[in-house]
Design a protein around this motif. Sequence first.
Motif: not given
Length: 337
Positions: A61-66, A293-300, A309-314
């Motif tokens: 799903i990361e490839k959609k990208p979502l 490598s692409v990260e999502t961080r908690c906003l709090s 990484d490259d559409y793969e969820l690590l």
Amino acid sequence: MDQEASFYQFLEDQKVQCELCAHRCLIRPGRRGICHVRENQAGRLVSLNYGRLIAEHVDPIEKKPLYHFLPGSKAFSIAAPGCNLRCEWCQNWQISQAGAEVRFDRLPYVAPQAVVEDALRTGCRSIAYTYTEPTVFYEYTRDVARLAKSAGLKNIYVTNGYMTAEALIEITEWFDAANVDIKAFSPDVYRKMTGADLGPVLESCRALKKQGVWLEVTTLLVTGINDDRPQLEALADFISTELGTETPWHLSRYFPQYKSKAPMTSSRSLAMAEEIGRKKGLKFIYPGNVHASVETRCLSCDRVVLVRDDYELLENKLVEGCCPYCDSKIAGVFTGD
Ligand code: SF4
């Protein structure tokens, strides 16, 4: 299959007006609309590409990208030929611009139920209507999406957003998430480069948000076309103020394709766009097509909760959509119910 189109008006002398997308083509008997996939057959508008799939793949799903919708899941991704825009940099032009040449009756017909069965068999949690423009195979997306929904699958539109308000409202009955590609933010540039108007695209983004469809936005950064500071500032400002600061913005690197002579997007240009987005308050900005490598961080608490990484969820540390460290909710859809 002779599938009558939805969203059109009968006019005098067997002419029709298609009201599926914002071009609102006036079509004479025997002629097709701008997308080349809807034809006036003796006063009746027909969808020529109904069920004529030109691509079927299982994608992350990361490839959609979502990035904030069922991360790590698989999306059964389908496309029929055709598009209502004419972008010179189209990354899928071989299939999106094929409407004028393709012999639809020579493409295999795939029944909606077969798509749903294949999605379930391959362990997908959603069906993505993607690669080309799903608006122009709307009737098929609707029929697949209805069956998919009953089977417990989610439905995803990956779209240029150039549909009419009336079509969009019906689409949102069946669709759970959308990625809208905002291709430029100057009305003149948008018109010149795509053959369409920017206004309806922005209206679609507002309406999707209002209807509660999970929305992410993509911009393919094309050097010399849409990567200047004024356009990017205005675009980031639109997302931030009208769609919300927690709307993910995907900034994709362009690779030379089709008719465009623009070079590959530079890292500097991607970094500038990201900096502009941050200054406008956007919380989730993601580079695309960069092999990093692409990260999502908690906003709090600012801890990393998702890594790809490259559409793969690590890594996915979320617990029921919440940060495992401070329990804050992360914007998005993370559970399947
Ligand atoms: S979908 Fe759009 S481009 Fe195609 S015929 Fe209808 S109005 Fe024209």
